[in-house]
Design a protein around this motif. Structure first.
Motif, PDB file in Angstrom:
ATOM      1  N   LYS A  32      17.294   5.560   1.284  1.00  8.26           N
ATOM      2  CA  LYS A  32      17.815   4.533   0.371  1.00  8.26           C
ATOM      3  C   LYS A  32      18.195   3.212   1.044  1.00  8.26           C
ATOM      4  O   LYS A  32      17.849   2.139   0.529  1.00  8.26           O
ATOM      5  N   PRO A  33      18.896   3.221   2.191  1.00 11.83           N
ATOM      6  CA  PRO A  33      19.260   1.933   2.799  1.00 11.83           C
ATOM      7  C   PRO A  33      18.065   1.067   3.187  1.00 11.83           C
ATOM      8  O   PRO A  33      18.211  -0.147   3.372  1.00 11.83           O
ATOM      9  N   HIS A  34      16.892   1.700   3.293  1.00  7.93           N
ATOM     10  CA  HIS A  34      15.706   0.967   3.751  1.00  7.93           C
ATOM     11  C   HIS A  34      14.703   0.699   2.622  1.00  7.93           C
ATOM     12  O   HIS A  34      13.670   0.064   2.850  1.00  7.93           O
ATOM     13  N   LEU A  35      14.988   1.190   1.424  1.00 10.97           N
ATOM     14  CA  LEU A  35      14.054   1.005   0.309  1.00 10.97           C
ATOM     15  C   LEU A  35      14.173  -0.404  -0.244  1.00 10.97           C
ATOM     16  O   LEU A  35      15.274  -0.930  -0.425  1.00 10.97           O
ATOM     17  N   THR A  36      13.020  -1.007  -0.523  1.00 14.98           N
ATOM     18  CA  THR A  36      12.987  -2.360  -1.073  1.00 14.98           C
ATOM     19  C   THR A  36      12.112  -2.370  -2.322  1.00 14.98           C
ATOM     20  O   THR A  36      11.593  -1.331  -2.742  1.00 14.98           O
ATOM     21  N   SER A  37      11.943  -3.539  -2.869  1.00 17.68           N
ATOM     22  CA  SER A  37      11.141  -3.680  -4.095  1.00 17.68           C
ATOM     23  C   SER A  37       9.669  -3.378  -3.856  1.00 17.68           C
ATOM     24  O   SER A  37       8.916  -3.155  -4.805  1.00 17.68           O
ATOM     25  N   LYS A  38       9.230  -3.342  -2.594  1.00 20.60           N
ATOM     26  CA  LYS A  38       7.805  -3.080  -2.309  1.00 20.60           C
ATOM     27  C   LYS A  38       7.463  -1.600  -2.385  1.00 20.60           C
ATOM     28  O   LYS A  38       6.305  -1.231  -2.560  1.00 20.60           O
ATOM     29  N   HIS A  39       8.450  -0.723  -2.257  1.00 21.05           N
ATOM     30  CA  HIS A  39       8.182   0.705  -2.128  1.00 21.05           C
ATOM     31  C   HIS A  39       7.860   1.370  -3.462  1.00 21.05           C
ATOM     32  O   HIS A  39       8.477   1.070  -4.481  1.00 21.05           O
ATOM     33  N   ILE A  40       6.892   2.276  -3.413  1.00 19.52           N
ATOM     34  CA  ILE A  40       6.596   3.177  -4.535  1.00 19.52           C
ATOM     35  C   ILE A  40       6.904   4.586  -4.050  1.00 19.52           C
ATOM     36  O   ILE A  40       6.305   5.069  -3.081  1.00 19.52           O
ATOM     37  N   LEU A  41       7.861   5.248  -4.722  1.00 21.84           N
ATOM     38  CA  LEU A  41       8.226   6.616  -4.373  1.00 21.84           C
ATOM     39  C   LEU A  41       7.468   7.585  -5.265  1.00 21.84           C
ATOM     40  O   LEU A  41       7.544   7.491  -6.492  1.00 21.84           O
ATOM     41  N   VAL A  42       6.750   8.526  -4.662  1.00 23.93           N
ATOM     42  CA  VAL A  42       5.925   9.476  -5.407  1.00 23.93           C
ATOM     43  C   VAL A  42       6.345  10.894  -5.054  1.00 23.93           C
ATOM     44  O   VAL A  42       6.167  11.335  -3.912  1.00 23.93           O
TER      45      VAL A  42
END
Length: 273
Positions: A88-98
């Motif tokens: 979570k601390p490293h997730l940004t708007s570019k990431h897609i979690l699948v």
């Protein structure tokens, strides 16, 4: 060769058999290059498998999130929330979690990742291991249609993928998720029948499996209704209609329908725990 997913990098949190099958499928179909695939797993042996076909390894999920754009969460269901919180601390708007973890709803992913993240849930099945997955996905959080297209492109490298509402994923579980087991039972039973009729076991099993494979291919390639294809085989007063009659007397059609709906109901009950 240019990437089919616009240069995005892909990561796997969990490098088990399903993750390996997906990664190999992506590479075989040239959807992505090996240098753009990353993985992490507690097992060094599993990470070594990925390294053998040119993928990069890191220590943990947090490091994966710092390297890639599309993150496949391929851990056991009880760890999905744990690894998302780690990232979570490293997730940004570019990431897609699948997530490909069975039975974990979008709400669990959303709670762990945050309301503003792009999340997608996919229900694959075991034929993914031979490049013939039947899968369905649903979009959640801030995931867009474009995100769905990216994930569909990836899964199409190993078979079939469609988009459904999350409320239908239990039905998908009952049909295609559990379906391989029903088909294996059918193949085994057909082979047993062949043995009873006098065939050697190895020949009976090969004929049964190839018959199922070829019949499925006819449905997919011709686009004809299965009933229409069945009628093409059942000549008047012939051997096939005699066999079909026995299947109908045994309630095989209803048994398959009941298997799907019972498994779907079970998936619903597990999701609500």
């Amino acid at each position: 060769m240019p990437s089919q997913i616009d240069g995005r990098k892909v990561g796997f949190v969990g490098a088990g058999a399903m993750a390996e099958a997906l990664a190999r499928g992506f590479l075989d179909k040239k959807v992505i290059e090996a240098g753009d695939i990353w993985c992490c797993d507690p097992s060094k042996a599993r990470m070594d498998v990925f390294a053998d076909f040119g993928c990069s390894n890191v220590k943990n999920a947090a490091e994966i999130s710092q390297q890639v754009d599309v993150i496949f969460i391929s851990v056991k269901p009880q760890y999905v929330g744990v690894v998302i919180k780690e990232m979570k601390p490293h997730l940004t708007s570019k990431h897609i979690l699948v997530s490909i973890a069975a039975g974990i709803p979008l709400s669990v992913m959303k709670d762990a990742a945050g309301d503003d993240k792009r999340i997608i849930r996919v229900m694959p099945n075991t034929p993914c291991l031979v490049g013939e997955v039947a899968s369905a996905m649903c979009l959640g959080g801030r995931a867009s249609e474009e995100d769905g297209k990216v994930v569909k492109t990836l899964f199409s490298a190993v078979g079939f993928c469609c988009v459904v509402e999350e409320k239908l994923l239990s039905a998908v579980t009952g049909l295609s998720g559990s379906g391989p087991a029903y088909v294996f039972i059918m193949i085994e039973a057909l082979a047993d029948g062949g043995v009873k009729a006098g065939l050697p076991r190895d020949i009976a099993q090969q004929l049964a499996a190839q018959t199922v494979f070829g019949s499925a291919k006819m449905v997919l390639q011709t686009g004809k209704h299965p009933g229409q294809l069945k009628d093409m085989v059942t000549s008047p007063a012939g051997t096939t209609i005699a066999g079909v009659h026995e299947l109908e007397k045994a309630g095989v059609r209803a048994a398959f329908m009941n298997a799907v709906t019972t498994a779907a109901n079970k998936a619903d009950s597990l999701a609500s725990i």
